[in-house]
Design an enzyme around this catalytic site. Sequence first.
Site, short mmCIF file in Angstrom:
data_model
loop_
_atom_site.label_atom_id
_atom_site.label_comp_id
_atom_site.label_asym_id
_atom_site.label_seq_id
_atom_site.Cartn_x
_atom_site.Cartn_y
_atom_site.Cartn_z
N ASP A 134 0.86 -1.17 0.00
CA ASP A 134 0.00 0.00 0.00
C ASP A 134 0.90 1.23 0.00
O ASP A 134 2.06 1.16 0.42
CB ASP A 134 -0.88 -0.03 1.26
CG ASP A 134 -1.86 1.13 1.30
OD1 ASP A 134 -2.37 1.51 0.25
OD2 ASP A 134 -2.10 1.66 2.41
N ASP A 179 -2.44 -0.92 5.82
CA ASP A 179 -2.81 -0.43 7.15
C ASP A 179 -4.31 -0.22 7.31
O ASP A 179 -4.79 -0.05 8.42
CB ASP A 179 -2.09 0.88 7.46
CG ASP A 179 -2.35 1.95 6.41
OD1 ASP A 179 -3.09 1.67 5.45
OD2 ASP A 179 -1.80 3.05 6.54
N ASP A 182 -7.38 -3.05 3.19
CA ASP A 182 -6.27 -3.95 2.88
C ASP A 182 -6.47 -5.33 3.49
O ASP A 182 -5.74 -6.27 3.13
CB ASP A 182 -4.96 -3.36 3.41
CG ASP A 182 -4.62 -2.02 2.78
OD1 ASP A 182 -4.75 -1.90 1.55
OD2 ASP A 182 -4.26 -1.09 3.52
#
Length: 913
Positions: free
Chosen positions: A340, A645, A649
Amino acid sequence: MTDRVNTDLPQQLSPTDWHTLTPGQVEQMLQTGRGGLAQEEARQRLTKYGFNRLAPPKKRGPLLRFLLQFHNLLLYVMMGAAVITASLGYWIDTGVLMMAVVLNAIIGFIQEGKAESALDAIRDMLSPHATVIRDGQHHDIDAGDLVPGDMVALVSGDRVPADLRLINVRDLRIEEAALTGESLPVEKNTETAEPDTPLGDRYGMAYSGTLVIYGKAVGVVVATGAQTELGKINQMLSEIRNLATPLLRKVDYFARQLAFFILGLSALTFVLGTLWRGHSPQDMFMMVVALTASAIPEGLPAIMTVTLALGVRRMARRNAIVRLLPAVEALGSVTVICSDKTGTLTRNEMTVQRIICAEHRVNVEGVGYEPSGELCIDGRCITAAEYPELALAIRAGVLCNDARLLNEEGRWWVEGDPTEGALLVLGAKAGLTLNEPNENAWPRIDAIPFESQHRFMATYHCDSQQEPWIFVKGAPERILDMCRTQLGSNGEQELDVDYWRRMSNDMAAQGLRLLALACKRSAPKSDLLDHNDMESDFVMIALLGIMDPPREEAVQAVRECHRAGIRVKMITGDHVETARAIGEKLNIGVGKPALTGAEVAVMDDETLRNVAMEVDVFARAAPEHKLRLVQALQESGQVVAMTGDGVNDAPALKCADVGVAMGMKGTEAAKEASDMVLADDNFATIASAVREGRAVYDNLKKFILFMLPTNGGEVLVVIAAILFELTLPLTPAQVLWINMATSGTLGLALAFEPAERGIMDRRPRPPGEALLSGFFIWRVLMVSVIIMIGALGVFLWELNAGTSLEVARTMAVNIVVVCEVFYLFNSRFILKSVLSREGLTGNRYILLAVAACIPLQLAYTYLPIMQTIFNSASLSLLEWGKVLAAGLLLFLLAELEKFIVRRTGLAARLGLG
């Protein structure tokens, strides 16, 4: 307000079309109004649609979950060994084996329970209460009682309790990073959007679990419970099965093959011994028991657990907290890391990077909220005071601002809008803060807050000379429309609109978010600011380029991953231009196209598999897109680590071979779905963890290369004795002594081996690589044969010389053990020579293991009680000399084989160099 009980609403409301409808159309479809539902209608709908909660998944009972932990072939082999030792009456050995079996089952049981709590973490994100409008009145109710059609009021600080179509908005900004990956709060409105608009661009919607940070609004509930976007993520999580790590898959296959080999070899030996050699079934059974006991690697599960546990401890020192034990090795196996962007590769702290004035272009050093960094023009550091227009731009950003820059125990953070926080940090770098005396001479008299329809914020001040100033900041195109002139080094100049638009385009192409600053040296037409004061006659001061910058250490970490042959892919919910720009700074996807989630959505699985291997930057990715990308890479044979986070996700984290969550800024859902948590939220920590993971796998291979030949030597000794009708050189009890008292003690020391030099210069091992390559099988056979020749040869020699059977067997046992001791040093390096100080003394645990083994063998040889139990006998110095000579011969031959492999270039051809 709806007074009648409605029965015409559909059972399932579409979760995807509400953003395409106007507020009026949504109200009509849901048969509601600005006064909300009637209480009776709400009760009926609650019965129809159910509570606004995420249903817990079906779980197996704890007893069943525990019993299923034993359904593992390696544990079956262990339990088989325990049955054999029990049949021989060695109850201590049986207890040790069964304790190892139960310990492995308990660890697996705990791990599975932790993984299931990811779903609980998502359910905890739902808002506990909501302000609902019913019968025209505001009520504070349990959010679980919300139903489609309810009118919900939102204010700053609220967590959105359900998916809402916004119908009335005032300066609403919602933090959606946990759901979409968008790094900045999203400005909301009531406009419609196209059907295929990504989640992060549906500005007329507010989604369950996100946080209101500014403004207020009213929205109509369009989805509750499992029908919300949060509910869809919860459903994805519940449908993802836990995948075994590469090591567990390989060890399971290895154990299965080894078990079949041992059983087949034992059966064949029994048949040959009874039918061909004419031994009695009773004698052959005891021989087969000895053969099986010598072949089973009893220490493998224990050494695996210890090696992985040591890896966990070493990773914890580097801020990588491992939640699931096998993830230690799996991280060392990864071929692709999908990361990410926001908060992982970047700091999630907006930073002013560039300042464009009419005559100067200023670069701002330093990243994040810590106010340290220089202002530079053409590489030369400057002070703001040298350039009046620059100083005024920085002052405007500090004054036209509602955020606060705070420092708590050395940690800088921003309270308020992150973009405004970036302006305060810029001011602090230039020496301007609201806490200094000169700033108190510019008090704010009035302000016009930011509104999305006007796209600017304005404040009215008086300077130390009591002169009036109006400062304004906002979207560049809007501020340019308000300006008549621009500020240069010699004062006001004619406004060069083309220049500012060109600069805007250049910075936007670099992925920078743009903010324009302007001023007017006059008072409002009335005592307070009014929108009429904002129409014209402003002076353009500067254009700011703002970015959530890459972590400096992440740049180095990505470089190290590339050097180690690991592909790094960025999968983010942010805009494609921003993602591409950050990717270029990190050297991810340079010169390659960036794909959006919308493009991923229309691809079939085969096309996506091909694209996923070629493209490295994916933007505007929704949770389902991230999950599909991870699955596509796995189907292409890659071992995938996923970092993240946000709750968005969590499905991809759970699906990946190794899910890595952020510990400081990560949501609980992300942490619970992960295998590992980074305590410092630092992507660079992953590179350190990969190094440790590779070292763990190396140590496991070294242990297997140590264990199999020592077991193999025992097996060959027993088989040779059976086939050639020789006296059995090793009894079953003596074989168990070797395996339990010495092999396990010595082999355990290899778990403490430090990482070899150059371990991160290797390419990742192929995902399909077997635990034992052809070269390793050769090494196992070579060492096994040498041990067999040494033990069996000396045994027969001694018998022919008239030595007693007990002494000859004692010599054979000690030869096997001494060969293990010498070969333990060989095993420190698979190819590198150990004939150096580092090789012989570099692992103090090997020296300790040898020191522990010597008294054990002396006790076995000389203690009367041991002689009674194992039929051993005392040895003379000459006999000990023969034992040591056999061990030294193995050591020298093993080093000679390594030398030949290195000199002939076989190491490189075998992928070992």
